[in-house]
Design a protein around this motif. Structure first.
Motif, short mmCIF file in Angstrom:
data_model
loop_
_atom_site.label_atom_id
_atom_site.label_comp_id
_atom_site.label_asym_id
_atom_site.label_seq_id
_atom_site.Cartn_x
_atom_site.Cartn_y
_atom_site.Cartn_z
N PHE A 50 0.83 -1.21 0.00
CA PHE A 50 0.00 0.00 0.00
C PHE A 50 0.86 1.26 0.00
CE2 PHE A 50 -1.92 3.32 2.72
CZ PHE A 50 -2.97 3.69 1.89
N LYS A 51 1.88 1.29 0.84
CA LYS A 51 2.70 2.49 0.98
C LYS A 51 3.50 2.78 -0.29
CE LYS A 51 1.95 3.82 5.29
NZ LYS A 51 1.47 5.17 5.64
N TYR A 53 2.91 1.64 -3.33
CA TYR A 53 1.99 1.93 -4.44
C TYR A 53 1.52 3.38 -4.36
CZ TYR A 53 -2.09 1.72 -7.49
OH TYR A 53 -3.01 1.97 -8.49
N ARG A 54 1.17 3.82 -3.16
CA ARG A 54 0.70 5.19 -2.99
C ARG A 54 1.80 6.21 -3.31
NH1 ARG A 54 -1.45 7.47 2.75
NH2 ARG A 54 0.79 7.48 3.11
N ALA A 55 3.04 5.82 -3.09
CA ALA A 55 4.15 6.72 -3.40
C ALA A 55 4.47 6.74 -4.89
CB ALA A 55 5.39 6.30 -2.61
N GLY A 56 3.80 5.88 -5.69
CA GLY A 56 3.95 5.92 -7.14
C GLY A 56 5.09 5.10 -7.71
N GLU A 207 6.35 3.55 5.61
CA GLU A 207 6.17 5.00 5.45
C GLU A 207 7.52 5.69 5.26
OE1 GLU A 207 4.32 8.67 5.21
OE2 GLU A 207 3.37 6.69 5.24
N SER A 210 9.36 4.28 1.75
CA SER A 210 8.77 4.67 0.47
C SER A 210 9.17 6.09 0.09
CB SER A 210 7.25 4.56 0.53
OG SER A 210 6.70 5.42 1.52
N ARG A 211 9.77 6.82 1.01
CA ARG A 211 10.17 8.20 0.75
C ARG A 211 11.67 8.45 0.90
NH1 ARG A 211 5.08 8.04 2.02
NH2 ARG A 211 3.63 9.60 1.25
#
Length: 236
Positions: A50-51, A53-56, A207, A210-211
């Protein structure tokens, strides 16, 4: 378990190798190790999926050739119960390999390579082999898939994490299904405490990862733990 989930989720992994290592050091019976590791893998890899994927970072074209064959292979592997002594040797070898990869991944520079599409047939063969190993041992296969994607130049670091997470998720679910459908395998009552711990660690790790990149020192410390646990399983 919480720290392991944080570190592994930060690179898109479920953490099964670390959970197996912790259980090996704690003397958990081999027949209990695989289902516990797979359940915890499902929780953490779902959060990481999820994390990332949400970060692209997720790429469907990179994911599906590996997954389409790995899912039935993981189910078949989950249906096979290895003798306790054989299981300990196989998992011990997997833990030593995971330790080496984790230590190696702490080095910088893996991002700087040209990315190209993997050959379809080769990706499916690799996916099938990793799926079978996943079901047999209780690892999701990401610890093997990730270095392959990076070494062969099939994905960048973030893309690798974003593909490894759902790959681990589907294989862990399939392995669990195969194990429970073909045997009287059951989970101990304390597994839900462990689920809570890895859920917190996995959420924070995914979290963060992913960044940005995880701390190399933490990865190396965890690698030492995996190596010690792997050696214990093989030799004791």
């Amino acid at each position: 378990m919480l720290v392991a989930a944080f570190v592994y989720a930060s690179v898109g992994h479920g953490g099964a190798s670390a959970y197996l290592a912790a259980m090996a050091l704690a003397g958990v019976a081999p027949q209990e190790m695989r289902p516990i590791a797979l359940v915890l893998n499902v929780v953490v890899s779902a959060v990481a999926t999820f994390k990332f994927y949400r970060a692209g970072h997720f790429r469907w074209r990179l994911f599906w050739p590996f997954a389409v064959v790995s899912i039935p292979a993981a189910y078949a592997g989950g249906a096979i119960t290895l003798p306790g002594s054989a299981y300990k040797v196989v998992v011990g070898a997997v833990l030593v390999y995971a330790a080496w990869q984790l230590w190696r991944s702490a080095r910088a520079g893996e991002e700087m390579r040209e990315v190209r599409q993997p050959p379809l047939a080769l990706a499916m063969v690799i996916g099938g082999a990793l799926g079978l190993l996943s079901g047999l041992t209780g690892v999701g296969g990401g610890i093997f898939l990730s270095p392959l994607l990076l070494i062969l130049g099939w994905a960048g670091t973030k893309q690798t994490s974003a593909v490894a997470a759902p790959f681990i998720l589907v294989n862990s679910i399939a392995g669990l299904a195969g194990a429970f459908m073909t045997s009287s395998m059951s989970l101990p009552g304390h597994v839900w405490i462990l689920v809570g711990a890895v859920l917190v660690g996995g959420w924070l790790g995914a979290e963060y990862g992913s960044r940005r990149f995880t701390n190399p020192l933490i990865r190396r410390m965890l690698a030492v733990v995996l190596a010690v646990a792997g050696a214990k399983m093989i030799t004791v």
